[in-house]
Design a protein around this motif. Structure first.
Motif, PDB file in Angstrom:
ATOM      1  N   PHE A 280      44.036 -12.335 -26.059  1.00  0.00           N
ATOM      2  CA  PHE A 280      43.672 -10.932 -25.909  1.00  0.00           C
ATOM      3  C   PHE A 280      44.896 -10.079 -26.178  1.00  0.00           C
ATOM      4  O   PHE A 280      46.031 -10.572 -26.208  1.00  0.00           O
TER       5      PHE A 280
ATOM      6  N   GLY B 165      36.726  -4.488 -25.104  1.00  0.00           N
ATOM      7  CA  GLY B 165      37.719  -4.484 -24.044  1.00  0.00           C
ATOM      8  C   GLY B 165      37.338  -3.555 -22.913  1.00  0.00           C
ATOM      9  O   GLY B 165      36.294  -2.902 -22.929  1.00  0.00           O
TER      10      GLY B 165
ATOM     11  N   LEU C  29      39.451  -9.414 -27.958  1.00  0.00           N
ATOM     12  CA  LEU C  29      39.415  -8.888 -26.596  1.00  0.00           C
ATOM     13  C   LEU C  29      40.679  -8.076 -26.324  1.00  0.00           C
ATOM     14  O   LEU C  29      41.769  -8.452 -26.750  1.00  0.00           O
ATOM     15  N   TYR C  30      40.523  -6.951 -25.585  1.00  0.00           N
ATOM     16  CA  TYR C  30      41.698  -6.185 -25.175  1.00  0.00           C
ATOM     17  C   TYR C  30      41.577  -5.766 -23.722  1.00  0.00           C
ATOM     18  O   TYR C  30      40.478  -5.698 -23.142  1.00  0.00           O
ATOM     19  N   LEU C  31      42.726  -5.465 -23.120  1.00  0.00           N
ATOM     20  CA  LEU C  31      42.812  -4.803 -21.821  1.00  0.00           C
ATOM     21  C   LEU C  31      43.678  -3.569 -22.013  1.00  0.00           C
ATOM     22  O   LEU C  31      44.841  -3.675 -22.422  1.00  0.00           O
TER      23      LEU C  31
ATOM     24  N   GLN D 194      33.668  -0.616 -25.960  1.00  0.00           N
ATOM     25  CA  GLN D 194      34.702  -0.213 -25.021  1.00  0.00           C
ATOM     26  C   GLN D 194      34.101   0.015 -23.636  1.00  0.00           C
ATOM     27  O   GLN D 194      33.351   0.945 -23.425  1.00  0.00           O
TER      28      GLN D 194
ATOM     29  N   THR E 274      32.565  -7.738 -20.391  1.00  0.00           N
ATOM     30  CA  THR E 274      33.313  -7.693 -21.644  1.00  0.00           C
ATOM     31  C   THR E 274      33.679  -9.096 -22.106  1.00  0.00           C
ATOM     32  O   THR E 274      33.487  -9.449 -23.282  1.00  0.00           O
ATOM     33  N   GLU E 275      34.206  -9.899 -21.187  1.00  0.00           N
ATOM     34  CA  GLU E 275      34.602 -11.248 -21.598  1.00  0.00           C
ATOM     35  C   GLU E 275      33.377 -12.090 -21.939  1.00  0.00           C
ATOM     36  O   GLU E 275      33.418 -12.924 -22.851  1.00  0.00           O
TER      37      GLU E 275
END
Length: 549
Positions: A500, A335, A415-417, A247, A399-400
């Motif tokens: 994502f 993320g 992947l998250y935002l 994170q 992160t990416e």
């Protein structure tokens, strides 16, 4: 009838445990205290919300005296039953400023701080395990923070472990004399070695608490995410965990042990200068200095706690290890937050008065890449564009890149935002600030959380609903490698479609996060790397001719 029998058995066992404890001269335990036998000895914890909770268990010998700035070693065995009801002391550290959003009232601190805590379901057997590594710039933080309770994970069948590790000068100092006394000729990275020692302890002992040592997920945020990324990259950590949750990581260049690189002095040179400022003639003198005085000296010298490229524990820069596919091939969930640097304004360059100087500065800094920069971070709102550009340079790109690296290695990566704002954060211009996902990922949003006086806490029913979904995703990933939550969208792996999950008011599965962001930031990083420059942020001016290489 079955429940009554179980309760009777528990009381019978607890009574027998109390007899053993009394015979060993141990302190009095609650009549129904849960207990477990580790490789070092027996421990007794407490029941909380129907969960077995153990706190303050040593996973390594105290790193004091001659063990200061040495790799961790196994803790000594003990006789009888050890009380494991209270958190161990925090590792020695400075205090956050009293006005900081991250401030917590001081707790007891000692150099002898290498302990861990466990939350376990009542009758766990072969349960998945999460090992939590706290954030705090590798200089602050504690497993005792009220944010990091593991109860909500344990209620979902996860055994949750949180750890302390050495911080600041005590955890990350390199010095020629320390390298000389090492069998491998290296120094620094003691905090990272502590984290590995905790994972080794978990592998050796978690079965006694009902956990599966073959199904361990390492989870960290900020400096904990940076640590987790280095655990993915270090050959020393291979096989110690099966999955990772990351994170808000970064992939900055860090110092080499003996050589200046990327605009930084060697780690040993930095350590030598710090020792000189303290008037310490040798290691023995350094080891006699009070630990709080050492930490204060590190703050005065602006010592940066960070990993060291030593060729052993950390063989090379993260970008090189991932480019060659030498990282651990495990599933990853990673993320970052849309407003990361709203609580880290020191990273953001000062905003020009209007669009014209902003565009001119973009031209000076980025040369042929200035049009791409201005498309991503337009001059129509200079302040917001600088916040977004800094976020992406530090967190978004890293992160990416991590998720792409695992995907390229053939492992599932998610992947998250985190893009959720709520009233208390909006009032302070802290929407989706750095670490604001934590109350949601720990499932505690929408309820009182003492001990964090400046944190803008989420409080609504919508926040509670999002928290339930997020921790469900996290727990499912820890259990089986696929994040899922009841009543919430399926979360596809990043894959070729660049999928994502956006966590706004509710989870929404999308594709192509921040189009063009990764490609731009990757090109900037590559040019700076070739030029031998740090690529951590876009704050420092760049030499235009080098960007043209």
């Amino acid at each position: 009838m079955r429940l009554k029998n179980i309760a009777a058995l528990r009381r019978h066992f607890a009574f027998a445990l109390c007899l053993v404890a009394a015979a060993a001269g141990a302190p009095g335990f609650a009549a129904d205290a849960p207990a477990a036998t580790t490789a070092e000895g027996r421990v007794a914890g407490v029941w909380e919300e129907g969960l077995r909770v153990f706190r303050g268990i040593p996973y390594a010998a105290p790193p004091v005296g001659e063990r200061r700035w040495r790799p961790p070693t196994r803790p000594a065995k003990w006789e009888g039953v050890r009380e494991a009801r209270s958190f161990g002391p925090d590792c020695v550290q400075p205090s956050y400023p009293a006005a900081s959003v991250y401030f917590e009232p001081p707790r007891p601190m000692r150099e002898d701080c290498l302990t861990l805590n466990i939350w376990a379901p009542e009758r766990a057997e072969g349960a998945p395990v999460i090992v939590w590594i706290h954030g705090g710039a590798l200089q602050y933080g504690s497993s005792a923070s009220p944010m990091y309770g593991g109860a909500e994970f344990a209620k979902r069948g996860i055994i949750f472990v949180s750890i302390n590790y050495r911080l600041g000068v005590l955890g990350w100092l390199a010095h020629p004399a320390l390298s000389a006394e090492s069998a491998e000729g290296v120094s620094g990275n003691y905090g990272l070695l502590d984290q590995m020692a905790a994972l080794i302890w978990v592998r050796r002992n978690i079965g006694a608490f009902g956990g599966d040592p073959a199904n361990v997920t390492v989870m960290g945020e900020s400096a904990g995410a940076l640590s987790t990324t280095y655990l993915l990259a270090s050959p020393r950590a291979k096989g110690l965990f099966a999955k990772a949750i990351v994170q808000s990581p970064n992939m900055r260049a860090v110092p080499h042990l003996r050589d200046a690189a990327f605009g930084m002095p060697s780690a040993e040179a930095t350590g030598t200068a710090l020792a000189g400022s303290l008037g310490a003639a040798d290691l023995a003198a350094l080891r006699r200095i009070d630990p709080k005085a050492l930490v204060a000296a590190g703050m005065r010298a602006r010592f940066i706690a960070q990993p060291v490229i030593d060729g052993a524990v950390v063989p090379e820069q993260l970008v090189d290890i991932f480019d060659r596919g030498e990282q651990a091939k495990v599933p990853v969930l990673a993320g970052f937050n849309s407003g990361e640097v709203r609580s880290q304004r020191a990273l953001v360059p000062p905003a020009p008065a209007d669009a014209a100087p902003y565009e001119a500065e973009a031209g000076r800094r980025y040369g042929d890449l200035a049009p791409a920069f201005l498309r991503l971070y337009p001059s129509s709102d200079v302040e917001e564009s600088l916040v977004a550009a800094t976020r992406d340079a530090v967190y978004g790109w890293a992160t990416e890149r991590l998720v792409r690296g695992q995907t390229r290695a053939g492992r599932p990566a998610y992947l998250y935002l985190f893009d959720h704002c709520y009233a208390a954060a909006r009032e302070r211009d802290l929407c989706a600030f750095h670490a604001s996902e934590l109350p949601f990922a720990f499932g505690v949003a929408g309820r009182p959380l003492g001990g964090m006086p400046n944190w803008p806490m989420p409080a609504g029913e919508a926040d509670r609903a999002l928290a339930r979904q997020m921790i469900d995703y996290w727990a499912a990933f820890a259990a089986n490698g696929t994040p899922s939550a009841g009543g919430a969208p399926a979360w596809p792996a990043y894959g070729d479609a660049e999928n994502f999950m956006r966590f706004g008011a509710r989870p929404v599965a999308e594709r192509d996060l921040l189009p063009g962001m990764f490609e731009f930031q990757e090109e900037i990083m590559q040019r700076r790397r070739r030029a031998g420059e740090q690529w951590f942020t876009n704050r420092s001016p760049l030499k235009r001719q080098r960007l043209m290489d």
